[in-house]
Design a protein around this motif. Structure first.
Motif, PDB file in Angstrom:
ATOM      1  N   GLY B 194       0.809  -1.217   0.000  1.00  0.00           N
ATOM      2  CA  GLY B 194       0.000   0.000   0.000  1.00  0.00           C
ATOM      3  C   GLY B 194       0.841   1.265   0.000  1.00  0.00           C
ATOM      4  O   GLY B 194       2.035   1.228  -0.308  1.00  0.00           O
ATOM      5  N   GLY B 195       0.201   2.381   0.364  1.00  0.00           N
ATOM      6  CA  GLY B 195       0.874   3.674   0.276  1.00  0.00           C
ATOM      7  C   GLY B 195       1.012   4.047  -1.183  1.00  0.00           C
ATOM      8  O   GLY B 195       0.029   4.039  -1.930  1.00  0.00           O
ATOM      9  N   ASP B 196       2.236   4.335  -1.594  1.00  0.00           N
ATOM     10  CA  ASP B 196       2.517   4.546  -3.015  1.00  0.00           C
ATOM     11  C   ASP B 196       3.873   3.925  -3.320  1.00  0.00           C
ATOM     12  O   ASP B 196       4.388   3.140  -2.510  1.00  0.00           O
ATOM     13  N   PHE B 197       4.464   4.317  -4.440  1.00  0.00           N
ATOM     14  CA  PHE B 197       5.720   3.717  -4.889  1.00  0.00           C
ATOM     15  C   PHE B 197       6.807   3.705  -3.808  1.00  0.00           C
ATOM     16  O   PHE B 197       7.304   2.652  -3.430  1.00  0.00           O
ATOM     17  N   GLU B 198       7.161   4.891  -3.287  1.00  0.00           N
ATOM     18  CA  GLU B 198       8.276   4.915  -2.323  1.00  0.00           C
ATOM     19  C   GLU B 198       7.809   4.550  -0.916  1.00  0.00           C
ATOM     20  O   GLU B 198       8.591   4.052  -0.117  1.00  0.00           O
ATOM     21  N   TYR B 199       6.525   4.772  -0.620  1.00  0.00           N
ATOM     22  CA  TYR B 199       6.068   4.484   0.745  1.00  0.00           C
ATOM     23  C   TYR B 199       6.014   2.972   1.003  1.00  0.00           C
ATOM     24  O   TYR B 199       6.268   2.520   2.116  1.00  0.00           O
ATOM     25  N   ALA B 201       8.122   0.858  -0.154  1.00  0.00           N
ATOM     26  CA  ALA B 201       9.505   0.454   0.150  1.00  0.00           C
ATOM     27  C   ALA B 201       9.876   0.843   1.582  1.00  0.00           C
ATOM     28  O   ALA B 201      10.517   0.076   2.303  1.00  0.00           O
ATOM     29  N   TYR B 202       9.442   2.022   1.982  1.00  0.00           N
ATOM     30  CA  TYR B 202       9.681   2.486   3.355  1.00  0.00           C
ATOM     31  C   TYR B 202       9.025   1.531   4.355  1.00  0.00           C
ATOM     32  O   TYR B 202       9.637   1.130   5.358  1.00  0.00           O
ATOM     33  N   LEU B 203       7.793   1.130   4.064  1.00  0.00           N
ATOM     34  CA  LEU B 203       7.081   0.199   4.963  1.00  0.00           C
ATOM     35  C   LEU B 203       7.791  -1.152   5.041  1.00  0.00           C
ATOM     36  O   LEU B 203       7.867  -1.768   6.107  1.00  0.00           O
ATOM     37  N   ALA B 204       8.309  -1.606   3.902  1.00  0.00           N
ATOM     38  CA  ALA B 204       9.000  -2.900   3.872  1.00  0.00           C
ATOM     39  C   ALA B 204      10.226  -2.861   4.774  1.00  0.00           C
ATOM     40  O   ALA B 204      10.519  -3.806   5.508  1.00  0.00           O
ATOM     41  N   LYS B 205      10.932  -1.737   4.736  1.00  0.00           N
ATOM     42  CA  LYS B 205      12.119  -1.610   5.602  1.00  0.00           C
ATOM     43  C   LYS B 205      11.694  -1.512   7.060  1.00  0.00           C
ATOM     44  O   LYS B 205      12.283  -2.142   7.936  1.00  0.00           O
ATOM     45  N   LYS B 206      10.651  -0.744   7.300  1.00  0.00           N
ATOM     46  CA  LYS B 206      10.177  -0.553   8.667  1.00  0.00           C
ATOM     47  C   LYS B 206       9.692  -1.885   9.258  1.00  0.00           C
ATOM     48  O   LYS B 206       9.839  -2.130  10.456  1.00  0.00           O
ATOM     49  N   ALA B 207       9.141  -2.730   8.405  1.00  0.00           N
ATOM     50  CA  ALA B 207       8.646  -4.038   8.859  1.00  0.00           C
ATOM     51  C   ALA B 207       9.778  -4.865   9.472  1.00  0.00           C
ATOM     52  O   ALA B 207       9.544  -5.702  10.355  1.00  0.00           O
ATOM     53  N   ALA B 261      -6.487   2.997  -7.629  1.00  0.00           N
ATOM     54  CA  ALA B 261      -5.944   2.320  -8.811  1.00  0.00           C
ATOM     55  C   ALA B 261      -4.763   1.408  -8.489  1.00  0.00           C
ATOM     56  O   ALA B 261      -4.289   0.682  -9.361  1.00  0.00           O
ATOM     57  N   SER B 262      -4.256   1.472  -7.238  1.00  0.00           N
ATOM     58  CA  SER B 262      -2.931   0.888  -6.969  1.00  0.00           C
ATOM     59  C   SER B 262      -2.943  -0.276  -5.992  1.00  0.00           C
ATOM     60  O   SER B 262      -3.835  -0.381  -5.143  1.00  0.00           O
ATOM     61  N   LEU B 263      -1.902  -1.093  -6.108  1.00  0.00           N
ATOM     62  CA  LEU B 263      -1.567  -2.090  -5.093  1.00  0.00           C
ATOM     63  C   LEU B 263      -0.041  -2.235  -5.078  1.00  0.00           C
ATOM     64  O   LEU B 263       0.508  -3.199  -5.612  1.00  0.00           O
ATOM     65  N   PRO B 264       0.641  -1.255  -4.493  1.00  0.00           N
ATOM     66  CA  PRO B 264       2.107  -1.348  -4.458  1.00  0.00           C
ATOM     67  C   PRO B 264       2.558  -2.418  -3.452  1.00  0.00           C
ATOM     68  O   PRO B 264       1.996  -2.506  -2.366  1.00  0.00           O
ATOM     69  N   VAL B 265       3.565  -3.190  -3.832  1.00  0.00           N
ATOM     70  CA  VAL B 265       4.145  -4.195  -2.925  1.00  0.00           C
ATOM     71  C   VAL B 265       5.662  -4.106  -2.996  1.00  0.00           C
ATOM     72  O   VAL B 265       6.238  -4.134  -4.089  1.00  0.00           O
ATOM     73  N   ALA B 266       6.285  -3.981  -1.840  1.00  0.00           N
ATOM     74  CA  ALA B 266       7.747  -3.945  -1.794  1.00  0.00           C
ATOM     75  C   ALA B 266       8.243  -5.056  -0.881  1.00  0.00           C
ATOM     76  O   ALA B 266       7.611  -5.353   0.136  1.00  0.00           O
ATOM     77  N   VAL B 267       9.352  -5.668  -1.279  1.00  0.00           N
ATOM     78  CA  VAL B 267       9.955  -6.715  -0.464  1.00  0.00           C
ATOM     79  C   VAL B 267      11.375  -6.294  -0.144  1.00  0.00           C
ATOM     80  O   VAL B 267      12.200  -6.120  -1.046  1.00  0.00           O
ATOM     81  N   ASN B 268      11.648  -6.088   1.136  1.00  0.00           N
ATOM     82  CA  ASN B 268      12.990  -5.733   1.574  1.00  0.00           C
ATOM     83  C   ASN B 268      13.611  -6.956   2.234  1.00  0.00           C
ATOM     84  O   ASN B 268      13.105  -7.464   3.233  1.00  0.00           O
TER      85      ASN B 268
END
Lengths: 189, 281
Positions: B194-199, B201-207, B261-268
């Motif tokens: 969630g969030g957006d593109f960079e958020y 990634a930030y959440l993935a790191k924070k996790a 419109a979005s479903l951003p997913v980041a994996v750190n």
């Protein structure tokens, strides 16, 4: 637990040919450190036929940028870095006589082919066990590219430095074999 | 207003950097021990045993767990009733990094320019700082030294909302599979949704800052964490990628609302040396 094979550097083709993926090896003698920046410089030197900072024949290169040595210690923490970043340079060094590499992580198909062709060997050391591995280093000195800091070439004298054979001269690959053995899904690299 | 001197922050950061690199959090050690009990591969068990031994050596000898003592990433929670005096917050943190990495014999792994000169700055600065203001008069400082090996295996994808839970699962598991032996498994997998593109990634790191073995407070996400962990440990990658059951120690998800419109997913990706430490001033 399988027994460990003791080897002393420099390595001969004969030393290397009897090793197979999965073997545990204890390395003794001198090994040289080099990572991204040092590889770049060595390969640039080879391309213009300039001498390398050390004689590569039969030598083992360890992909590591050690932590600084605290007072009273030979070296700081010194575990392996990811080997695939060195893949673009590796074949040039194998051509020039390098016999072994220590790192962590999988190699490219081109590097694996070159390991067979040049009768060389790729070992893994345990990534993230740098404190433990530092106890096997008896002497360390910077011999070239001092300006690179941790990426300078260090000459290390090691005693029973523990590594595992990943890629051997017969084309075996312990990363693929190991994962295949334990996978419960359709696993393809 | 509560006044806090900048040099107090510097001193705290210096100690944090050193301690985070010498001592692994107890929750990570516990999960590694449990992994050792569960691992079926003899080589995998041997590797986990050496990783546990490494933790002891680092602690006893007061040397870094890993030579890659990372780029220092900071998460700051700044109480809005705090006034920092005699200096600027980010300068104070960078000075703490400089002192900690020098006096603690930590490796300096930062280059001044990413693309052209790539000259080592020789003091591990600049660090990365994420600051949030919160109510109150305290400052919470968290450091996470982030090594390059695992960080390089991280990925981000802008999924379609229709991809849903299956899309997220596939992307996370594919990322771990593709990473294979490179990020020094067993890994901790940080996922931001969630969030957006960079958020994201930030959440993935924070996790990655959450204790391993603790699950998301939302039961739906906690269930997804359990399923992902089980799925990843079916891959067979194992300790150091040499085959085995224990590929991941934990999957931690953080999420945030996002655009329709979005479903951003980041994996750190985080190696087994899952270092982080916090202090409150």
């Amino acid at each position: 637990m399988q027994s460990e094979i003791k080897l002393t550097t420099p390595l001969s083709s004969e030393d290397v040919e009897r090793l197979k993926a999965g073997d545990k090896v204890l390395l003794n003698g001198v090994i040289y450190t080099a990572r991204d920046a040092a590889h770049k410089r060595m390969v640039e030197a080879l391309k213009v036929k300039k001498p390398l900072p050390f004689d590569l024949q039969g030598q083992v290169i360890y992909y590591v940028g050690p932590a600084p040595a605290p007072p009273g210690r030979v070296i700081g923490s010194c575990g392996p870095t990811t080997s695939s970043r060195m893949d673009p340079y590796t074949i040039f060094l194998l051509e020039a006589g390098m016999k072994g590499m220590i790192g962590k992580g999988f190699r490219s198909d081109r590097v694996k082919d070159a390991i067979r062709k040049y009768r060389a060997i790729y070992f893994a050391a345990i990534g993230g066990a740098g404190a433990l591995l530092s106890q096997h280093v008896k002497k360390a000195e910077v011999i070239a590219y001092e300006d690179l800091g941790t990426e300078a070439i260090h000459k290390l004298e090691v005693k029973d430095f523990p590594v595992i054979v990943v890629n051997d001269v017969n084309g075996n690959d312990l990363y693929q074999e190991g994962a295949k053995r334990y996978s419960r899904v359709d696993f393809l690299f | 207003m509560r006044r806090v001197r900048a040099d107090k922050i510097t001193a705290a950061v210096k100690k944090l950097c050193i301690d985070a690199n010498y001592y692994l959090p107890e929750d990570v050690v516990d999960v590694l021990k449990k992994g050792y009990e569960k691992e079926e591969s003899p080589l995998g068990r041997d590797i986990l045993q050496q990783i546990l031994k490494n933790i002891e050596v680092a602690k006893k000898e007061r040397i870094p767990l890993c030579q890659d003592t990372g780029i220092a990433v900071f998460f700051i929670e700044l109480g809005q009733k705090v006034q920092i005096v005699e200096g600027y917050l980010e300068d104070a943190i960078n000075e703490g990094v400089r002192q900690g990495y020098t006096e603690g014999y930590l490796r300096k792994s930062v280059v001044s320019d990413p693309l052209f000169s790539r000259i080592n700055t020789r003091d591990n600065t600049p660090c990365l700082i994420y600051t949030r203001t919160i109510p109150g008069d305290r400052i919470k400082i968290v450091v996470a030294p982030k090594g390059g090996g695992a960080e390089n295996m991280s990925r981000l994808c802008m999924l379609k909302p229709a991809d849903g839970v299956k899309g997220v699962k596939d992307f996370v598991i594919q990322t771990v599979k593709k990473a294979g032996s490179n990020p020094c498994p067993p890994v901790v997998v940080g996922v931001g949704i969630g969030g957006d593109f960079e958020y994201a990634a930030y959440l993935a790191k924070k996790a990655l800052l959450r204790k391993v073995g603790e699950y998301n407070p939302d039961p739906r996400y906690a269930e997804l964490e359990r399923e992902l962990l089980a799925g990843i440990n079916e891959l067979g990658i194992g300790p150091q990628g040499l085959g085995g059951r224990i590929t991941a120690l934990a999957v931690n998800i953080e999420w945030f609302p996002c655009h329709i419109a979005s479903l951003p997913v980041a994996v750190n990706m985080q190696c087994h040396s899952a270092r982080h430490k916090e202090v409150e001033i």
